[in-house]
Design a protein around this motif. Sequence first.
Motif, short mmCIF file in Angstrom:
data_model
loop_
_atom_site.label_atom_id
_atom_site.label_comp_id
_atom_site.label_asym_id
_atom_site.label_seq_id
_atom_site.Cartn_x
_atom_site.Cartn_y
_atom_site.Cartn_z
N GLY A 1 76.30 0.61 -21.64
CA GLY A 1 75.19 -0.16 -21.09
C GLY A 1 73.86 0.24 -21.70
O GLY A 1 73.59 1.42 -21.90
N VAL A 2 73.04 -0.76 -22.00
CA VAL A 2 71.69 -0.54 -22.51
C VAL A 2 70.78 -1.56 -21.85
O VAL A 2 71.08 -2.75 -21.83
N VAL A 3 69.67 -1.08 -21.31
CA VAL A 3 68.61 -1.94 -20.78
C VAL A 3 67.29 -1.33 -21.22
O VAL A 3 67.12 -0.12 -21.16
N VAL A 4 66.37 -2.18 -21.68
CA VAL A 4 65.02 -1.72 -22.01
C VAL A 4 64.07 -2.36 -21.01
O VAL A 4 64.07 -3.58 -20.83
N HIS A 5 63.26 -1.51 -20.36
CA HIS A 5 62.30 -1.97 -19.36
C HIS A 5 61.09 -1.06 -19.39
O HIS A 5 61.23 0.17 -19.32
N GLU A 6 59.91 -1.67 -19.49
CA GLU A 6 58.64 -0.94 -19.49
C GLU A 6 58.67 0.26 -20.45
O GLU A 6 58.37 1.38 -20.09
N ASN A 7 59.07 -0.02 -21.70
CA ASN A 7 59.07 0.95 -22.80
C ASN A 7 60.01 2.15 -22.59
O ASN A 7 59.79 3.23 -23.12
N LYS B 1 66.93 4.95 -35.39
CA LYS B 1 67.71 5.77 -34.47
C LYS B 1 66.75 6.27 -33.41
O LYS B 1 65.76 6.93 -33.71
N ILE B 2 67.05 5.97 -32.15
CA ILE B 2 66.16 6.31 -31.04
C ILE B 2 66.47 7.69 -30.50
O ILE B 2 65.58 8.50 -30.29
N SER B 3 67.76 7.97 -30.26
CA SER B 3 68.09 9.21 -29.59
C SER B 3 69.59 9.47 -29.66
O SER B 3 70.38 8.55 -29.88
N ASP C 1 57.87 8.53 -27.15
CA ASP C 1 58.01 9.94 -27.53
C ASP C 1 59.46 10.42 -27.56
O ASP C 1 59.73 11.58 -27.87
N LYS C 2 60.40 9.54 -27.23
CA LYS C 2 61.85 9.82 -27.25
C LYS C 2 62.27 10.88 -26.24
O LYS C 2 63.37 11.43 -26.31
#
Length: 183
Positions: free
Chosen positions: A116-122, A106-108, A141-142
């Motif tokens: 929508g979800v996109v992951v870019h540069e952490n 669980k991230i947050s 660090d969330k």
Amino acid sequence: VKNLDVPLFINTHEILKVGDVLYVCNTSTDTIGIYNLKTDENKFLDVKEGGFVDNIVNNDDVYHRDSKHVNSLFYVDNKLYYCCHNRGKQLSEYYSFDTVTNQIEKISENGNSSHGVVVHENHLYSLGTRGRRLLRINLEDKELGRVRLSEVRGVKGQVAALKAAAAQATTPWFFAVPGKLNV
């Protein structure tokens, strides 16, 4: 043309193909379908309970099992990121599923009725739909950050507007929320 034997359910929100695997937001059943097109193996990741389930009852009632409302997928570096917007009853939740170890993190909890979800540069990015916010969550660090929003005006036509929005983006991707003021 090859017919695929992939079970789908009412209110499917998104399908993502990675190699020979389809990941499907089975929103009405609170599951993510994982379908290996090469081996014909079908699995269901239960986003409410956090494990695999063997059997899903196909129900005509959209909301019978839909409490988490999983609606968005993104895949990078052997991780499937997903958003549960919780139908506005609580903050949206973001998770990652490691496709090698089957571990769920669980991230947050942020945003309201997010999509929508996109992951870019952490960083994980998502639209907090009800709060009208673009969320940026640092995956280390969330911490929740702010994102600069731009607006495109005076462009005629949706394709031209999307091209103008893409030209303003400072990343290889962008979110677009089309709007129309005059009909």
